[in-house]
Design a protein around this motif. Sequence first.
Motif, short mmCIF file in Angstrom:
data_model
loop_
_atom_site.label_atom_id
_atom_site.label_comp_id
_atom_site.label_asym_id
_atom_site.label_seq_id
_atom_site.Cartn_x
_atom_site.Cartn_y
_atom_site.Cartn_z
N LEU A 247 1.95 30.99 -63.72
CA LEU A 247 1.77 29.55 -63.88
C LEU A 247 3.06 28.93 -64.40
N LEU A 248 3.50 27.87 -63.72
CA LEU A 248 4.67 27.10 -64.17
C LEU A 248 4.26 25.66 -64.40
N GLU A 249 4.92 25.03 -65.35
CA GLU A 249 4.67 23.64 -65.69
C GLU A 249 5.97 22.85 -65.56
N GLN A 250 5.92 21.68 -64.92
CA GLN A 250 7.11 20.86 -64.78
C GLN A 250 7.34 20.08 -66.06
N ARG A 251 8.55 20.24 -66.63
CA ARG A 251 8.86 19.59 -67.89
C ARG A 251 9.01 18.08 -67.70
N PRO A 252 8.59 17.31 -68.69
CA PRO A 252 8.73 15.85 -68.57
C PRO A 252 10.19 15.43 -68.60
N SER A 253 10.51 14.36 -67.91
CA SER A 253 11.87 13.82 -67.89
C SER A 253 11.83 12.44 -68.50
N TRP A 257 15.57 20.25 -70.33
CA TRP A 257 15.10 20.82 -69.06
C TRP A 257 14.18 19.85 -68.32
N GLY A 258 14.39 18.55 -68.49
CA GLY A 258 13.55 17.55 -67.84
C GLY A 258 13.51 17.75 -66.33
N GLY A 259 12.30 17.80 -65.77
CA GLY A 259 12.10 17.96 -64.34
C GLY A 259 12.12 19.40 -63.87
N LEU A 260 12.50 20.34 -64.74
CA LEU A 260 12.54 21.75 -64.36
C LEU A 260 11.17 22.40 -64.57
N TRP A 261 10.99 23.57 -63.95
CA TRP A 261 9.74 24.30 -64.04
C TRP A 261 9.88 25.44 -65.05
N CYS A 262 8.93 25.53 -65.97
CA CYS A 262 8.95 26.56 -67.02
C CYS A 262 7.53 27.07 -67.24
N PRO A 263 7.39 28.25 -67.84
CA PRO A 263 6.06 28.66 -68.29
C PRO A 263 5.57 27.66 -69.35
N LEU A 320 -3.71 19.74 -61.98
CA LEU A 320 -2.74 18.68 -62.17
C LEU A 320 -1.44 19.01 -61.44
N SER A 321 -0.76 17.98 -60.94
CA SER A 321 0.43 18.20 -60.12
C SER A 321 1.58 18.79 -60.92
N LYS A 322 1.54 18.65 -62.26
CA LYS A 322 2.65 19.19 -63.05
C LYS A 322 2.54 20.69 -63.24
N PHE A 323 1.46 21.32 -62.76
CA PHE A 323 1.29 22.76 -62.83
C PHE A 323 1.27 23.35 -61.43
N ILE A 324 1.84 24.54 -61.28
CA ILE A 324 1.73 25.26 -60.01
C ILE A 324 1.56 26.75 -60.29
N TRP A 325 0.81 27.40 -59.41
CA TRP A 325 0.76 28.86 -59.40
C TRP A 325 1.69 29.34 -58.30
N THR A 326 2.54 30.28 -58.61
CA THR A 326 3.50 30.76 -57.62
C THR A 326 3.85 32.22 -57.88
N LYS A 327 4.27 32.90 -56.84
CA LYS A 327 4.72 34.28 -57.02
C LYS A 327 6.06 34.28 -57.75
N PRO A 328 6.29 35.28 -58.60
CA PRO A 328 7.55 35.31 -59.36
C PRO A 328 8.79 35.16 -58.49
#
Length: 357
Positions: A247-253, A257-263, A320-328
């Motif tokens: 699971l990754l979450e897009q950081r707020p801008s 790290w604004g706009g980047l994806w992080c755990p 929510l669009s700010k979260f995504i499931w993705t392969k490593p």
Amino acid sequence: MSIVSERLIIWHGQHGRHHLPWQKSRDPYAIWLSEIMLQQTQVNTVIPYYARFMQEFPTIDSLAQASLDTVLSLWSGLGYYSRARNLHITAREVMHYYQGQFPCTRETIQKLPGIGRSTAAAIAVFSFGQREAILDGNVKRIFARYYGISGYPGENKTQNLLWKKAEESLPVHYHNGKIEAYTQALMDLGASVCTRHAPRCKICPLQSECVALKEDRVNQVPTAKPRRPLPQKEAIFLLLMERHNILLEQRPSPGIWGGLWCPPEIGVGIDVINHCQRNLNIEVKAPIKLPTLDHQFTHFKLRIHPQLLQVTSSDSLITLSKFIWTKPMNALAKGIPAPVRKLIKQTFLSGHSSPGI
């Protein structure tokens, strides 16, 4: 012509850099992109990023039309991500307010997001041949030593004096490529000769008039930035696994790290299992604590405590669009900061199965 500019122009013809990718163009878009990337970043690091950007976004219009996520993914690993966000904003402003034509004066260029006086001057010089003074970190060091100017260059009084000297040192006759050669010479001299540590004074074209060299103060000039201990912050990164996805979450801008994806990140001391249930609607097994990871920003240090969690219930997974499931592996193609890239590689892609998974 000043002694400084005359000697540097001659020196550049023999010893300067002439084959950098952006030197082949007068396109202000290409020059602007290179100057932003070169802020606080070494040339050798920038070159492959510059090539990928120009291939993906050959025009300012193509950059303006791209999504911020795409821009950040190409920038991933270069650091100082506000530069990438400002590039994207500026591209859209140029298309909207300037009909796609990059401004041609230093004063106007300087009004664009993420462009200071020195960067604006460099763009004006290399794109339009204008007579403008630059004063980046390397150039501050050159003039501080040459003119024997003490004081930390970041202080207003010292910086104002350095700007005055930078303007006085400009070539008077600046046509036929002289201003470009002089400006590039300053950059090259600071990068290869008048370096912060172990400067090569014996081969410097300015050695005969250099005040710091005459007074044996080269290692004391310019005055170093006053040292203050960096504050340290700590955070827990939740490495949530569900069917081999993370699971990754897009950081707020704006923000770090604004706009980047992080755990997903939580504060130290928060109950991880309870947080996942209450805030993410996810049931998990007991976490596996992984080795800490340290990362230093300009203004603070961050100690990351990664915890690996296996999802046991996915009935109400986040939509929510700010979260995504993705392969490593796919996560590495997104805009992610360097420590997250390192964490994903170490945990999931090192050739060993993830602990407890």
